[in-house]
Design a protein around this motif. Structure first.
Motif, PDB file in Angstrom:
ATOM      1  N   LEU A  53       0.816  -1.217   0.000  1.00 19.68           N
ATOM      2  CA  LEU A  53       0.000   0.000   0.000  1.00 19.68           C
ATOM      3  C   LEU A  53       0.849   1.266   0.000  1.00 19.68           C
ATOM      4  O   LEU A  53       0.296   2.368  -0.001  1.00 19.68           O
ATOM      5  CB  LEU A  53      -0.935   0.006   1.215  1.00 19.68           C
ATOM      6  CG  LEU A  53      -1.914  -1.167   1.311  1.00 19.68           C
ATOM      7  CD1 LEU A  53      -2.820  -1.005   2.533  1.00 19.68           C
ATOM      8  CD2 LEU A  53      -2.747  -1.301   0.051  1.00 19.68           C
ATOM      9  N   LYS A 176      -5.719   9.022  -0.500  1.00 25.23           N
ATOM     10  CA  LYS A 176      -6.703   8.020  -0.119  1.00 25.23           C
ATOM     11  C   LYS A 176      -7.183   7.225  -1.333  1.00 25.23           C
ATOM     12  O   LYS A 176      -7.352   5.997  -1.262  1.00 25.23           O
ATOM     13  CB  LYS A 176      -7.890   8.707   0.569  1.00 25.23           C
ATOM     14  CG  LYS A 176      -8.904   7.750   1.148  1.00 25.23           C
ATOM     15  CD  LYS A 176     -10.005   8.513   1.875  1.00 25.23           C
ATOM     16  CE  LYS A 176     -11.017   7.534   2.470  1.00 25.23           C
ATOM     17  NZ  LYS A 176     -12.109   8.257   3.201  1.00 25.23           N
ATOM     18  N   GLU A 177      -7.395   7.903  -2.444  1.00 24.18           N
ATOM     19  CA  GLU A 177      -7.838   7.217  -3.662  1.00 24.18           C
ATOM     20  C   GLU A 177      -6.749   6.278  -4.192  1.00 24.18           C
ATOM     21  O   GLU A 177      -7.041   5.155  -4.629  1.00 24.18           O
ATOM     22  CB  GLU A 177      -8.205   8.253  -4.728  1.00 24.18           C
ATOM     23  CG  GLU A 177      -9.385   9.138  -4.331  1.00 24.18           C
ATOM     24  CD  GLU A 177      -9.662  10.204  -5.377  1.00 24.18           C
ATOM     25  OE1 GLU A 177      -8.866  10.282  -6.354  1.00 24.18           O
ATOM     26  OE2 GLU A 177     -10.653  10.937  -5.222  1.00 24.18           O
ATOM     27  N   GLU A 178      -5.500   6.722  -4.143  1.00 27.69           N
ATOM     28  CA  GLU A 178      -4.402   5.877  -4.619  1.00 27.69           C
ATOM     29  C   GLU A 178      -4.232   4.648  -3.726  1.00 27.69           C
ATOM     30  O   GLU A 178      -3.940   3.543  -4.221  1.00 27.69           O
ATOM     31  CB  GLU A 178      -3.108   6.693  -4.661  1.00 27.69           C
ATOM     32  CG  GLU A 178      -3.106   7.774  -5.729  1.00 27.69           C
ATOM     33  CD  GLU A 178      -1.895   8.672  -5.642  1.00 27.69           C
ATOM     34  OE1 GLU A 178      -1.627   9.401  -6.622  1.00 27.69           O
ATOM     35  OE2 GLU A 178      -1.217   8.650  -4.597  1.00 27.69           O
ATOM     36  N   VAL A 179      -4.429   4.808  -2.427  1.00 28.62           N
ATOM     37  CA  VAL A 179      -4.325   3.672  -1.514  1.00 28.62           C
ATOM     38  C   VAL A 179      -5.441   2.659  -1.788  1.00 28.62           C
ATOM     39  O   VAL A 179      -5.221   1.441  -1.742  1.00 28.62           O
ATOM     40  CB  VAL A 179      -4.361   4.159  -0.060  1.00 28.62           C
ATOM     41  CG1 VAL A 179      -4.458   2.983   0.909  1.00 28.62           C
ATOM     42  CG2 VAL A 179      -3.126   4.987   0.260  1.00 28.62           C
ATOM     43  N   GLU A 180      -6.638   3.138  -2.094  1.00 23.84           N
ATOM     44  CA  GLU A 180      -7.747   2.231  -2.420  1.00 23.84           C
ATOM     45  C   GLU A 180      -7.457   1.434  -3.698  1.00 23.84           C
ATOM     46  O   GLU A 180      -7.743   0.233  -3.768  1.00 23.84           O
ATOM     47  CB  GLU A 180      -9.039   3.027  -2.574  1.00 23.84           C
ATOM     48  CG  GLU A 180      -9.569   3.598  -1.259  1.00 23.84           C
ATOM     49  CD  GLU A 180     -10.810   4.433  -1.463  1.00 23.84           C
ATOM     50  OE1 GLU A 180     -11.212   4.633  -2.647  1.00 23.84           O
ATOM     51  OE2 GLU A 180     -11.395   4.899  -0.463  1.00 23.84           O
ATOM     52  N   LYS A 181      -6.874   2.090  -4.687  1.00 20.98           N
ATOM     53  CA  LYS A 181      -6.507   1.372  -5.915  1.00 20.98           C
ATOM     54  C   LYS A 181      -5.444   0.316  -5.641  1.00 20.98           C
ATOM     55  O   LYS A 181      -5.512  -0.810  -6.148  1.00 20.98           O
ATOM     56  CB  LYS A 181      -6.001   2.370  -6.965  1.00 20.98           C
ATOM     57  CG  LYS A 181      -7.068   3.273  -7.538  1.00 20.98           C
ATOM     58  CD  LYS A 181      -6.483   4.214  -8.586  1.00 20.98           C
ATOM     59  CE  LYS A 181      -7.555   5.129  -9.171  1.00 20.98           C
ATOM     60  NZ  LYS A 181      -6.994   6.072 -10.178  1.00 20.98           N
ATOM     61  N   GLN A 183      -4.962  -1.195  -2.851  1.00 23.52           N
ATOM     62  CA  GLN A 183      -5.554  -2.275  -2.071  1.00 23.52           C
ATOM     63  C   GLN A 183      -6.340  -3.234  -2.964  1.00 23.52           C
ATOM     64  O   GLN A 183      -6.276  -4.458  -2.792  1.00 23.52           O
ATOM     65  CB  GLN A 183      -6.467  -1.696  -0.992  1.00 23.52           C
ATOM     66  CG  GLN A 183      -6.973  -2.724   0.007  1.00 23.52           C
ATOM     67  CD  GLN A 183      -7.669  -2.080   1.193  1.00 23.52           C
ATOM     68  OE1 GLN A 183      -7.822  -0.854   1.236  1.00 23.52           O
ATOM     69  NE2 GLN A 183      -8.080  -2.898   2.146  1.00 23.52           N
ATOM     70  N   LYS A 184      -7.057  -2.704  -3.943  1.00 20.97           N
ATOM     71  CA  LYS A 184      -7.780  -3.561  -4.890  1.00 20.97           C
ATOM     72  C   LYS A 184      -6.807  -4.412  -5.711  1.00 20.97           C
ATOM     73  O   LYS A 184      -7.027  -5.611  -5.919  1.00 20.97           O
ATOM     74  CB  LYS A 184      -8.642  -2.706  -5.816  1.00 20.97           C
ATOM     75  CG  LYS A 184      -9.845  -2.073  -5.134  1.00 20.97           C
ATOM     76  CD  LYS A 184     -10.664  -1.252  -6.119  1.00 20.97           C
ATOM     77  CE  LYS A 184     -11.871  -0.614  -5.440  1.00 20.97           C
ATOM     78  NZ  LYS A 184     -12.662   0.222  -6.387  1.00 20.97           N
ATOM     79  N   GLU A 187      -5.495  -7.227  -3.501  1.00 21.54           N
ATOM     80  CA  GLU A 187      -6.458  -8.310  -3.313  1.00 21.54           C
ATOM     81  C   GLU A 187      -6.577  -9.174  -4.563  1.00 21.54           C
ATOM     82  O   GLU A 187      -6.655 -10.410  -4.473  1.00 21.54           O
ATOM     83  CB  GLU A 187      -7.819  -7.721  -2.930  1.00 21.54           C
ATOM     84  CG  GLU A 187      -7.826  -7.065  -1.553  1.00 21.54           C
ATOM     85  CD  GLU A 187      -9.138  -6.371  -1.250  1.00 21.54           C
ATOM     86  OE1 GLU A 187     -10.007  -6.344  -2.162  1.00 21.54           O
ATOM     87  OE2 GLU A 187      -9.300  -5.849  -0.134  1.00 21.54           O
TER      88      GLU A 187
END
Length: 301
Positions: A53, A176-181, A183-184, A187
């Motif tokens: 992340l 925050k948006e880059e961390v969400e990407k 994380q996806k 996964e």
């Protein structure tokens, strides 16, 4: 109540309005992300690792966490996605020649630039202090600025020369948006690795079962062929060439029944073969060689 001495209170002193939202100092926030470990909150020191992340950690802190996950830590939520040491990558950082370290200002009698970073980009020379976007490669761990990757477009690492793809780039301390990407993507990558591991295990299990069945069939076939060789021409036939183990396992029962030697077969054998048995004339003793058995019963009084 109050107003002694002719004081006149104003409206803002009597009526309390909504509290002001406290704003976080940007410089302090950047320093907390780029100069301190995200887990132990200690100053970053080599060796430094980064997770999938993009968070920065001291390698010692990650090892201590993996050895004892039950220990209480204030910000344990930042490492919940780390399952083992393979989930982090040791970074290959470039030292900043302008950074003199903490020993330069021990007495406190000289100016210390708080915005000066420990590391820089090896291509452009930008300092890694949070004002510029930095990325690292999951293949080799080298760290570069986004400007360097845009200006010098290549599929080979600028520092070590290892090839990489766009999916191998991970943003350090992103939004925050880059961390969400990220994380996806993490996964999806873990799900693919899990399915590939399951399919590989199933294939290995099938191969081992087929090898075991083939080995059992081979042993049954060798036993049946050995019994056929010792038996007569009227013995039961051997197993069929279809390769069915059930038929091959049933064959020895018939072979044992028809494997008795006949007198005609013994006649066809050579004299050396016949001499192996006690029924042969050479094995019989003459009358002179035979001795009378004498029994003696002692009596003890």
């Amino acid at each position: 109540m109050g107003c002694d001495g002719g004081t006149i209170p104003k409206r803002h002193e009597l009526v309390k309005g909504p509290k002001k939202v406290e704003k976080v100092d940007k410089n302090a926030e950047l320093a907390a992300k780029w100069k301190y470990c995200a887990l132990s909150q200690e100053k970053l020191k080599r060796p430094i690792v980064a997770c999938e992340l993009g968070r920065l950690y001291n390698k010692d802190a990650i090892i201590e966490y993996l050895l004892d996950k039950s220990a209480e830590r204030p910000n344990i939520e930042v490492v919940t996605h780390i399952r083992g040491i393979k989930d982090v990558k040791e970074l290959n950082l470039t030292d900043n020649p302008a950074w003199e370290g903490e020993r330069h200002n021990i007495k406190g009698d000289c100016y210390e630039d708080m915005h000066c970073a420990m590391f820089i980009c090896p291509v452009v020379g930008l300092e890694m202090n949070g004002k510029h976007k930095f990325l690292y490669l999951q293949t080799c761990g080298c760290v570069f600025s986004e400007r360097a990757l845009k200006e010098v477009k290549t599929e080979i690492c600028h520092k070590c020369g290892d090839p990489f793809q766009e999916d191998d780039l991970v943003t350090l301390n992103g939004t925050k948006e880059e961390v969400e990407k990220l994380q996806k993507a993490m996964e999806e990558r873990r799900f693919k690795a899990k399915t590939a591991k399951k399919s590989k295990k199933s294939k290995d299990a099938k191969v081992s079962k087929s090898q075991d069945s083939a080995g059992s069939c081979d042993t049954a076939e060798t036993k049946s062929t050995s019994l056929n060789g010792e038996g007569s021409s009227d013995s039961a036939p051997g197993p069929s060439t279809s390769g069915e183990c059930s038929k091959m396992l049933k064959a020895p029962a018939g072979l044992l029944a028809g494997s008795k030697r006949s007198i005609q077969d013994m006649r066809d054998k050579s004299e050396t073969y016949k001499s192996l048995f006690t029924s042969h004339s050479s094995a019989k003793r003459t009358k002179d060689q035979l001795s009378n058995w004498v029994t003696h019963t002692p009596y003890h009084f």
